[in-house]
Design a protein around this motif. Structure first.
Motif, PDB file in Angstrom:
ATOM      1  N   VAL A 185     -11.296 -12.582  18.051  1.00 24.12           N
ATOM      2  CA  VAL A 185     -11.826 -13.810  17.449  1.00 24.12           C
ATOM      3  C   VAL A 185     -12.997 -13.494  16.534  1.00 24.12           C
ATOM      4  N   GLY A 186     -13.899 -12.635  16.998  1.00 26.49           N
ATOM      5  CA  GLY A 186     -15.115 -12.321  16.245  1.00 26.49           C
ATOM      6  C   GLY A 186     -14.859 -11.644  14.915  1.00 26.49           C
ATOM      7  N   ALA A 187     -13.650 -11.069  14.727  1.00 20.95           N
ATOM      8  CA  ALA A 187     -13.317 -10.424  13.452  1.00 20.95           C
ATOM      9  C   ALA A 187     -13.345 -11.414  12.302  1.00 20.95           C
ATOM     10  N   GLY A 188     -13.316 -12.708  12.606  1.00 23.38           N
ATOM     11  CA  GLY A 188     -13.401 -13.718  11.550  1.00 23.38           C
ATOM     12  C   GLY A 188     -14.773 -13.793  10.912  1.00 23.38           C
ATOM     13  N   ASP A 189     -15.773 -13.193  11.541  1.00 24.26           N
ATOM     14  CA  ASP A 189     -17.128 -13.120  10.985  1.00 24.26           C
ATOM     15  C   ASP A 189     -17.716 -11.795  11.455  1.00 24.26           C
ATOM     16  N   LEU A 190     -17.415 -10.721  10.723  1.00 26.43           N
ATOM     17  CA  LEU A 190     -17.690  -9.357  11.188  1.00 26.43           C
ATOM     18  C   LEU A 190     -19.130  -9.103  11.633  1.00 26.43           C
ATOM     19  N   GLU A 197     -21.686 -15.964  22.107  1.00 24.91           N
ATOM     20  CA  GLU A 197     -21.939 -17.381  21.840  1.00 24.91           C
ATOM     21  C   GLU A 197     -21.179 -17.853  20.609  1.00 24.91           C
ATOM     22  N   ALA A 198     -21.192 -17.025  19.551  1.00 26.78           N
ATOM     23  CA  ALA A 198     -20.479 -17.388  18.323  1.00 26.78           C
ATOM     24  C   ALA A 198     -18.974 -17.461  18.571  1.00 26.78           C
ATOM     25  N   VAL A 199     -18.461 -16.519  19.366  1.00 25.00           N
ATOM     26  CA  VAL A 199     -17.024 -16.504  19.674  1.00 25.00           C
ATOM     27  C   VAL A 199     -16.640 -17.731  20.496  1.00 25.00           C
ATOM     28  N   GLY A 207     -10.026 -25.482  19.772  1.00 20.79           N
ATOM     29  CA  GLY A 207      -9.376 -26.035  20.953  1.00 20.79           C
ATOM     30  C   GLY A 207      -8.720 -24.966  21.803  1.00 20.79           C
ATOM     31  N   ALA A 208      -9.267 -23.740  21.767  1.00 22.12           N
ATOM     32  CA  ALA A 208      -8.666 -22.617  22.478  1.00 22.12           C
ATOM     33  C   ALA A 208      -9.517 -22.132  23.641  1.00 22.12           C
ATOM     34  N   ASP A 209     -10.604 -22.861  23.968  1.00 21.69           N
ATOM     35  CA  ASP A 209     -11.464 -22.413  25.060  1.00 21.69           C
ATOM     36  C   ASP A 209     -10.747 -22.462  26.403  1.00 21.69           C
ATOM     37  N   ASP A 210      -9.815 -23.437  26.580  1.00 21.65           N
ATOM     38  CA  ASP A 210      -9.075 -23.498  27.833  1.00 21.65           C
ATOM     39  C   ASP A 210      -8.141 -22.304  27.979  1.00 21.65           C
ATOM     40  N   LEU A 211      -7.646 -21.787  26.858  1.00 21.85           N
ATOM     41  CA  LEU A 211      -6.790 -20.606  26.895  1.00 21.85           C
ATOM     42  C   LEU A 211      -7.549 -19.411  27.450  1.00 21.85           C
ATOM     43  N   VAL A 212      -8.753 -19.183  26.951  1.00 19.62           N
ATOM     44  CA  VAL A 212      -9.529 -18.017  27.365  1.00 19.62           C
ATOM     45  C   VAL A 212      -9.997 -18.152  28.803  1.00 19.62           C
ATOM     46  N   SER A 213     -10.308 -19.373  29.219  1.00 18.83           N
ATOM     47  CA  SER A 213     -10.763 -19.560  30.603  1.00 18.83           C
ATOM     48  C   SER A 213      -9.678 -19.190  31.605  1.00 18.83           C
ATOM     49  N   GLY A 214      -8.425 -19.197  31.169  1.00 17.97           N
ATOM     50  CA  GLY A 214      -7.328 -18.836  32.059  1.00 17.97           C
ATOM     51  C   GLY A 214      -6.969 -17.368  32.040  1.00 17.97           C
ATOM     52  N   LEU A 215      -7.653 -16.574  31.211  1.00 15.20           N
ATOM     53  CA  LEU A 215      -7.377 -15.140  31.146  1.00 15.20           C
ATOM     54  C   LEU A 215      -8.167 -14.403  32.223  1.00 15.20           C
ATOM     55  N   PRO A 216      -7.659 -13.268  32.708  1.00 12.38           N
ATOM     56  CA  PRO A 216      -8.282 -12.602  33.866  1.00 12.38           C
ATOM     57  C   PRO A 216      -9.728 -12.163  33.647  1.00 12.38           C
ATOM     58  N   GLN A 239      -1.462 -17.987  18.053  1.00 12.99           N
ATOM     59  CA  GLN A 239      -1.842 -18.840  16.940  1.00 12.99           C
ATOM     60  C   GLN A 239      -3.198 -19.501  17.194  1.00 12.99           C
ATOM     61  N   LYS A 240      -3.464 -19.865  18.441  1.00  9.48           N
ATOM     62  CA  LYS A 240      -4.769 -20.440  18.772  1.00  9.48           C
ATOM     63  C   LYS A 240      -5.888 -19.417  18.571  1.00  9.48           C
ATOM     64  N   ILE A 241      -5.632 -18.168  18.945  1.00  6.73           N
ATOM     65  CA  ILE A 241      -6.623 -17.114  18.724  1.00  6.73           C
ATOM     66  C   ILE A 241      -6.887 -16.951  17.231  1.00  6.73           C
ATOM     67  N   ALA A 242      -5.815 -16.998  16.426  1.00  7.27           N
ATOM     68  CA  ALA A 242      -5.976 -16.901  14.974  1.00  7.27           C
ATOM     69  C   ALA A 242      -6.758 -18.093  14.429  1.00  7.27           C
ATOM     70  N   LEU A 243      -6.502 -19.269  14.978  1.00  6.61           N
ATOM     71  CA  LEU A 243      -7.259 -20.459  14.579  1.00  6.61           C
ATOM     72  C   LEU A 243      -8.745 -20.272  14.866  1.00  6.61           C
ATOM     73  N   ALA A 244      -9.051 -19.795  16.049  1.00  5.60           N
ATOM     74  CA  ALA A 244     -10.456 -19.575  16.412  1.00  5.60           C
ATOM     75  C   ALA A 244     -11.101 -18.568  15.477  1.00  5.60           C
ATOM     76  N   ARG A 245     -10.344 -17.534  15.117  1.00  2.00           N
ATOM     77  CA  ARG A 245     -10.864 -16.541  14.169  1.00  2.00           C
ATOM     78  C   ARG A 245     -11.200 -17.204  12.840  1.00  2.00           C
TER      79      ARG A 245
END
Length: 349
Positions: A185-190, A197-199, A207-216, A239-245
C-alpha cells in the motif's frame, strides 16, 4: 564460415587418424564420426544462441540509449515547476491523440475544462477514448496535437516525474505487489512507504481496513502464496489493496479512478464512489484544488459527479451534470436509459 571449415577439417583428421590406427575397425571410425556430428550440433546451437542473445542485447542497448536521450531532452525542456495547488484547473485545448503506429485518433480535437476542486466523471462505450484521456492527464503519453494546460502552464513544460508526484490513481489493470501489506500500500507514496499511520489512512479511504484486520499479521502480512507464510488474496481483495495504494497521497492535484472497482458489484461500487465524491468535496478545503476523475462503465454510480463528460467515437459529444444531460436527451440519456433498462430486466428475471 572459417570456424566451420576448421571444425570440419578437424573432424576429417580425427576420422583419418582413427582409421589409420592398427586394429581400428569400422565401428571405431563410425563412433568418432557420430561423436563429431553430435559435437557439431552442440557447437552450432551454442553459436546460434549466442548470436540471438547478442542481437537482443544490442537492440535493447540501442533502445535504452534512445530512451535515455529522449528522457534527457524532455527534462531539459521541462523547466516549469509543478504548481503547489490548482486555482483554475486543467484545460485540454484541442487535444488529439493517436497511439504510435495507429492509423486513427483515439481522441479527436478535445477541448475540455476540468475545474479545480471538482469531481469529474468520464463516460462512454468501450473504445470511446476514456482510458486514453486518463493516460494523457497522467502524462504517460503526450498529445499528438493540442495542449494540456495546468493552471495555464503547458503540461509538456513540467517534468513528468515531478508531475506524477502530485498525481494519484487506481486502475482496472493493476499490479499485484507481493510485499507485506504495509509496503504494498505504501508504495503509492514512496517517502512514506513504511509509515503505518499513512498506510492505515489509505486503507480506510479505500474501504479496505476490514480486509487487513482479517489478515494473520495485519500490516506485516506477507502477500503472495509463493512466499513462505505468504497469503494469497482474491481478485477483489487485490483490487482493494490497489485502491488503497491509489489513496496513499494526502493532497494530490489529480486523483484518477479508472474502473478501479470492476471486481465489485454495482451496489458496492456505488457506495465507494459516493465516499470518494464526498471525500473530494471535503478536500476542497485542504487548499490543493484537487480534481477527482472517475471512470466507470456503470453510469448509475457517477450521477453524483459535479461534471459528466461524454465521449463517443474519440470525440467529446456532451458535458454537464446528470440532470442537465438527461434533460438534453442526447447521447448520455440514450446510454443511461439502455443501461437502466438492462438492469431492471436483470432484476425482474
Amino acid at each position: 564460415m572459417l570456424g566451420q571449415a576448421v571444425f570440419a577439417a578437424g573432424l576429417v583428421g580425427a576420422v583419418v587418424l582413427t582409421a589409420s590406427r592398427e586394429g581400428a575397425g569400422a565401428g571405431a571410425v563410425l563412433l568418432v564420426f557420430t561423436a563429431g556430428s553430435r559435437l557439431a550440433e552442440y557447437v552450432n546451437s551454442t553459436v546460434t544462441q549466442t548470436q540471438f542473445y547478442r542481437s537482443i542485447w544490442l537492440d535493447v542497448s540501442r533502445r535504452l540509449a534512445w530512451l535515455e536521450d529522449f528522457a534527457a531532452a524532455e527534462r531539459a525542456r521541462a523547466d516549469r515547476p509543478v504548481p503547489e495547488r490548482l486555482d483554475r484547473g486543467i484545460r485540454l485545448d484541442r487535444v488529439s491523440f493517436s497511439y504510435p503506429g495507429g492509423e486513427r485518433p483515439v481522441l479527436d480535437d478535445i477541448t475540455l475544462d476540468l475545474p479545480a476542486g471538482q469531481v469529474v466523471a468520464v463516460v462512454g462505450e468501450n473504445g470511446a477514448g476514456k482510458s486514453s484521456l486518463v493516460k494523457l492527464l497522467c502524462r504517460y503519453y503526450a498529445p499528438t496535437s493540442g495542449r494540456i494546460l495546468v493552471d495555464g502552464t503547458d503540461l509538456a513544460s513540467i517534468a513528468p516525474a515531478d508531475w506524477r508526484t502530485r498525481v494519484s490513481g487506481a486502475f482496472q489493470d493493476f499490479f499485484r505487489f507481493e510485499y507485506p501489506v504495509r509496503q504494498s500500500v505504501g508504495a503509492g507514496d514512496l517517502p512514506r512507504i513504511d509509515d503505518a499511520e499513512a498506510v492505515e489512512t489509505a486503507l480506510a479511504r479505500a474501504g479496505a481496513d476490514d480486509l487487513v484486520s482479517g489478515l494473520p499479521h495485519g500490516l506485516d502480512t506477507q502477500l503472495g502464496a509463493a512466499w513462505e507464510n505468504g497469503v494469497d488474496l482474491s481478485h477483489g481483495q487485490w483490487q482493494k489493496i490497489a485502491l488503497a495504494r491509489g489513496f496513499a497521497r494526502d493532497t494530490p492535484l489529480l486523483l484518477v479512478l479508472d474502473e478501479p472497482t470492476s471486481a465489485l458489484d454495482a451496489e458496492r461500487e456505488h457506495e465507494l464512489f459516493e465516499r470518494y465524491a464526498q471525500a473530494a468535496r471535503e478536500a476542497r478545503h485542504d487548499g490543493s484544488g484537487r480534481i477527482t476523475l472517475l471512470v466507470s462503465h456503470r453510469f448509475s454510480t457517477l450521477k453524483m459527479a459535479d461534471l459528466i463528460v461524454v465521449l463517443d467515437g474519440a470525440r467529446l459529444v456532451e458535458q454537464g451534470t446528470h440532470a442537465e444531460l438527461m434533460a438534453r436527451r442526447g447521447r448520455y440519456h440514450e446510454l443511461y436509459s439502455i443501461q437502466a433498462s438492462s438492469y431492471r430486466a436483470d432484476v425482474s428475471s
